[in-house]
Design an enzyme around this catalytic site. Structure first.
Site, PDB file in Angstrom:
ATOM      1  N   ALA A   1       4.352  -3.988  -3.924  1.00  0.00           N
ATOM      2  CA  ALA A   1       4.868  -4.771  -2.808  1.00  0.00           C
ATOM      3  C   ALA A   1       5.422  -6.080  -3.364  1.00  0.00           C
ATOM      4  O   ALA A   1       4.997  -6.541  -4.430  1.00  0.00           O
ATOM      5  CB  ALA A   1       3.744  -5.047  -1.820  1.00  0.00           C
TER       6      ALA A   1
ATOM      7  N   GLY B   1       1.719  -1.064  -4.671  1.00  0.00           N
ATOM      8  CA  GLY B   1       2.369  -0.295  -3.609  1.00  0.00           C
ATOM      9  C   GLY B   1       3.336   0.750  -4.146  1.00  0.00           C
ATOM     10  O   GLY B   1       3.605   1.749  -3.479  1.00  0.00           O
TER      11      GLY B   1
ATOM     12  N   GLU C   1       1.167   3.623  -4.893  1.00  0.00           N
ATOM     13  CA  GLU C   1       0.737   4.177  -3.590  1.00  0.00           C
ATOM     14  C   GLU C   1       1.865   4.958  -2.929  1.00  0.00           C
ATOM     15  O   GLU C   1       1.636   6.000  -2.304  1.00  0.00           O
ATOM     16  CB  GLU C   1       0.261   3.035  -2.686  1.00  0.00           C
ATOM     17  CG  GLU C   1      -1.028   2.402  -3.207  1.00  0.00           C
ATOM     18  CD  GLU C   1      -1.411   1.133  -2.462  1.00  0.00           C
ATOM     19  OE1 GLU C   1      -0.606   0.185  -2.427  1.00  0.00           O
ATOM     20  OE2 GLU C   1      -2.510   1.092  -1.893  1.00  0.00           O
TER      21      GLU C   1
ATOM     22  N   GLU D   1      -3.657  -4.912  -8.245  1.00  0.00           N
ATOM     23  CA  GLU D   1      -3.847  -5.905  -7.174  1.00  0.00           C
ATOM     24  C   GLU D   1      -4.977  -6.881  -7.467  1.00  0.00           C
ATOM     25  O   GLU D   1      -4.957  -8.028  -7.014  1.00  0.00           O
ATOM     26  CB  GLU D   1      -4.110  -5.194  -5.830  1.00  0.00           C
ATOM     27  CG  GLU D   1      -2.888  -4.499  -5.233  1.00  0.00           C
ATOM     28  CD  GLU D   1      -2.707  -3.052  -5.664  1.00  0.00           C
ATOM     29  OE1 GLU D   1      -3.311  -2.644  -6.689  1.00  0.00           O
ATOM     30  OE2 GLU D   1      -1.957  -2.339  -4.983  1.00  0.00           O
TER      31      GLU D   1
END
Ligand code: HXC
Length: 257
Positions: A65, A108, A111, A131
């Site tokens: 992200a 992300g 993911e 993260e």
């Protein structure tokens, strides 16, 4: 529809979506995510498309992200915002999606790859959930899908201590379907998608739903779900055609209904 942060093209029956923010290592900002969802939904609704490929560039599938976009947000901003919803929207896509991963698939990005139905990795691919370095944890399924894919021991190390997996490790742990040389990963993903796209369309979509149920329910309920879906396929023209084609020793002519 025109997009700013992704590229969209079709190759035969395959819809190809390329994340296109090379200067930011394909960091997934709100615009990328909403465009990606729109493109996937458009392909999902298009009978001329049987499967999709989601990819980035050689250096990065996606480095997670967008940290710059996220950095100033409060808990209530995150709660009220729709950013994470995009991952749920991708989960609802019915047609098979193959991730073609080269370089970094982090946070992300990892993911997102795991949300796809299969992963074709370049030998340069690296998967990670870094993260923890930002004082957070994965927020789009990383602690759940990763653990189901690679098991608790490796997932713990990745989530708690930023362990990265090479492509070969990802293959050994069952995270990816295959590892191919860097110059071939995208072609390989597209040809796998094309092979699936040429199969009975409704059965392929129902097969995706049934396999995904294995992660959602108990074995007993999963087997019931499978039985109901299996029985339902006997209401499709493609079931009649597929079995007739076998008996008549000819290639099936799928109608997708
Ligand atoms: C915003 C990013 C970014 C990211 C890289 N960039 N990753 N920008 N968000 N996730 C930007 C850098 O700031 C830099 O911009 C440019 O891309 C090139 O990156 P470099 O770091 O200079 O490249 P390199 O040294 O080759 O290192 C590559 C990298 C590193 C290993 C991928 O960039 C990195 O560690 N990125 C962060 C990975 C990460 O922590 N991901 C998890 C995010 S949190 P400038 O402008 O300086 O050139 C997350 C939560 C998901 O994903 C929750 C889902 C809801």
């Amino acid at each position: 529809m025109s997009y700013k942060s992704i590229l969209v093209e079709t190759k035969n029956r395959v819809g190809v979506i390329t994340i296109n923010r090379p200067k930011a290592m394909n960091a997934l900002n709100g615009q990328v995510m909403s465009e990606m969802v729109a493109a996937l939904q458009a392909f999902d609704a298009d009978d001329a498309i049987g499967a999709m490929v989601l990819t980035g560039n050689e250096r990065a599938f996606a480095a997670g992200a967008d940290i710059k976009e996220m950095s100033g947000k409060s808990a209530s901003d995150m709660f009220k915002g729709s950013f994470v919803d995009a991952w749920d929207d991708i989960r609802k896509i019915k047609k098979p999606i193959i991730a073609a991963v080269s370089g970094w698939a982090l946070g992300g990005g990892s993911e997102l790859a795991m949300l796809c139905d299969m992963i074709v990795a370049s030998e340069t691919a690296k998967f990670g959930q870094p993260e923890i370095n930002l004082g957070i944890i994965p927020g789009a399924g990383g602690t759940q899908r990763l653990t189901r894919a690679v098991g608790k021991a490796i997932a713990m190390e990745m989530v708690l201590n930023d362990r990265k997996l090479s492509a070969e490790e990802a293959l050994a742990y069952g995270l990816v379907n295959r590892v191919v040389p860097a110059e071939r990963y995208l072609d390989e993903a597209i040809s796998l998608a094309q092979a699936i796209a040429e199969r009975a369309p409704v059965a392929a979509q129902i097969g995706k739903e049934a396999v995904n149920q294995a992660f959602e329910t108990s074995l007993t309920e999963g087997v019931y779900v499978e039985r109901r879906l299996f029985n339902f396929l006997f209401a499709t023209e493609d079931q009649s055609e597929g079995m007739a084609a076998f008996i008549e020793k000819r290639k099936a002519n799928w109608q997708g209904r």
